[in-house]
Design a protein around this motif. Sequence first.
Motif, PDB file in Angstrom:
ATOM      1  N   ARG A  16       8.568  11.904   9.564  1.00  0.00           N
ATOM      2  CA  ARG A  16       7.441  11.055   9.160  1.00  0.00           C
ATOM      3  C   ARG A  16       7.802   9.582   9.279  1.00  0.00           C
ATOM      4  NH1 ARG A  16       2.653  11.766   6.449  1.00  0.00           N
ATOM      5  NH2 ARG A  16       3.075  13.979   6.300  1.00  0.00           N
ATOM      6  N   ALA A  17       9.045   9.225   8.937  1.00  0.00           N
ATOM      7  CA  ALA A  17       9.481   7.820   9.073  1.00  0.00           C
ATOM      8  C   ALA A  17       9.462   7.386  10.533  1.00  0.00           C
ATOM      9  CB  ALA A  17      10.883   7.659   8.489  1.00  0.00           C
ATOM     10  N   LEU A  18       9.932   8.273  11.429  1.00  0.00           N
ATOM     11  CA  LEU A  18       9.894   7.963  12.859  1.00  0.00           C
ATOM     12  C   LEU A  18       8.458   7.849  13.341  1.00  0.00           C
ATOM     13  CD1 LEU A  18      11.282   7.602  15.597  1.00  0.00           C
ATOM     14  CD2 LEU A  18      11.308  10.106  15.824  1.00  0.00           C
ATOM     15  N   TYR A  76      -2.996  10.020   8.650  1.00  0.00           N
ATOM     16  CA  TYR A  76      -1.769  10.787   8.841  1.00  0.00           C
ATOM     17  C   TYR A  76      -0.704  10.408   7.815  1.00  0.00           C
ATOM     18  CZ  TYR A  76       2.674  12.350  10.716  1.00  0.00           C
ATOM     19  OH  TYR A  76       3.919  12.913  10.836  1.00  0.00           O
ATOM     20  N   LEU A  77      -0.486   9.119   7.619  1.00  0.00           N
ATOM     21  CA  LEU A  77       0.567   8.669   6.713  1.00  0.00           C
ATOM     22  C   LEU A  77       0.311   9.102   5.280  1.00  0.00           C
ATOM     23  CD1 LEU A  77       1.172   5.054   8.064  1.00  0.00           C
ATOM     24  CD2 LEU A  77       2.673   7.023   8.318  1.00  0.00           C
ATOM     25  N   VAL A 103       4.027   9.177  -0.967  1.00  0.00           N
ATOM     26  CA  VAL A 103       4.189   9.743   0.373  1.00  0.00           C
ATOM     27  C   VAL A 103       5.494  10.518   0.417  1.00  0.00           C
ATOM     28  CG1 VAL A 103       4.418   9.246   2.837  1.00  0.00           C
ATOM     29  CG2 VAL A 103       2.926   7.824   1.419  1.00  0.00           C
ATOM     30  N   GLU A 104       5.434  11.750   0.868  1.00  0.00           N
ATOM     31  CA  GLU A 104       6.639  12.581   0.985  1.00  0.00           C
ATOM     32  C   GLU A 104       7.336  12.231   2.299  1.00  0.00           C
ATOM     33  OE1 GLU A 104       5.715  16.678   0.583  1.00  0.00           O
ATOM     34  OE2 GLU A 104       4.809  16.467  -1.411  1.00  0.00           O
ATOM     35  N   TRP A 105       8.373  11.401   2.191  1.00  0.00           N
ATOM     36  CA  TRP A 105       9.048  10.908   3.389  1.00  0.00           C
ATOM     37  C   TRP A 105      10.056  11.912   3.917  1.00  0.00           C
ATOM     38  CZ3 TRP A 105       7.051   7.133   5.984  1.00  0.00           C
ATOM     39  CH2 TRP A 105       6.312   6.145   5.323  1.00  0.00           C
ATOM     40  N   THR A 106      10.022  12.088   5.206  1.00  0.00           N
ATOM     41  CA  THR A 106      11.000  12.887   5.942  1.00  0.00           C
ATOM     42  C   THR A 106      11.430  12.053   7.137  1.00  0.00           C
ATOM     43  OG1 THR A 106       9.331  13.931   7.348  1.00  0.00           O
ATOM     44  CG2 THR A 106       9.861  15.032   5.247  1.00  0.00           C
ATOM     45  N   PRO A 107      12.562  12.371   7.754  1.00  0.00           N
ATOM     46  CA  PRO A 107      12.950  11.614   8.962  1.00  0.00           C
ATOM     47  C   PRO A 107      11.865  11.613  10.029  1.00  0.00           C
ATOM     48  CG  PRO A 107      14.787  12.930   8.178  1.00  0.00           C
ATOM     49  CD  PRO A 107      13.608  13.327   7.348  1.00  0.00           C
ATOM     50  N   SER A 127       0.824  -1.207   0.000  1.00  0.00           N
ATOM     51  CA  SER A 127       0.000   0.000   0.000  1.00  0.00           C
ATOM     52  C   SER A 127       0.857   1.256   0.000  1.00  0.00           C
ATOM     53  CB  SER A 127      -0.938   0.001   1.208  1.00  0.00           C
ATOM     54  OG  SER A 127      -0.212  -0.018   2.419  1.00  0.00           O
ATOM     55  N   LEU A 128       1.954   1.243   0.761  1.00  0.00           N
ATOM     56  CA  LEU A 128       2.845   2.410   0.767  1.00  0.00           C
ATOM     57  C   LEU A 128       3.503   2.625  -0.588  1.00  0.00           C
ATOM     58  CD1 LEU A 128       4.716   2.280   4.208  1.00  0.00           C
ATOM     59  CD2 LEU A 128       3.005   3.933   3.458  1.00  0.00           C
TER      60      LEU A 128
END
Length: 270
Positions: A151-153, A229-230, A145-149, A139-140
């Motif tokens: 958001r990953a955490l 949120y994700l 999805v704009e990943w940032t540190p 699904s991801l």
Amino acid sequence: MAARLRAVRRPFYLYFRFLGQQMKAILAYEADFVILLFAAVIIQVVGLAFIWTIFQRIPSINGWTLWQVVMMYSLVFITEGVGSLFFEGTWRLSWLVYSGQFDQLLVRPVSPIVQVLAGAVGFNGLGNIVTGGILFCVSLSNVRVEWTPGRALMLVVLVASAATIRVALNLGTAATAFWIRSPWSMVPMFIHQMGEFAKYPITIYSVAVQAVIVVAIPFAFVSFFPTAYLFGVDAWSVPGLLTPLVAIYCLFMAVTIFRIGLRNYESSGH
């Protein structure tokens, strides 16, 4: 300070020791392990096939796309798997109280909660975790999805919090066995079945149902709000940040209910 640190570490150490013994006992029967694992995967695949069929005819469910719903499904599977694999003992509490075997837990120098949580292993949970993990990754990969540190955490925190909510609900409802003297209390199963609502967006339900799964029995924080949120669904993403706080609240309430029930425990009487 060192003594306090040892006191904190001891329950975790004993929990994994208890759990390890349960796993050894189950793995002694390899056929049972394989059947449980395979059955869990089949059940989840059937549910996913139902969703896939629906989305072949409609583009979205109340504005929610296929992969967003798959993400909700995956989080339900993962949290169910964690609850079954590592904390299956909660489902045995009714029988322990009814039969009087709970007395054995009280004479040991270990927290009864730790012993209950580690009292059994459900290897079907491994199948749920594997299936849910695959769906989670798929699904991801299908949604930008704009990943940032940060958001990953937050992803790790949300998944851990969702699993904590699930386990806390299991423990809290299982603790009703201290008041409802029955070999198999239906309260934990009823609450568990309420988790089916978490597989779909809460926006498709009535206001009354939304109130139940957001406030009373917060399954919405297991899947819906973390997904929002994700995937950056603005209207619902902010409540997703409250998931860790909801997890702490649920865990606190579960332990409180268990301790109140423990003070009222009078053994089986025979």
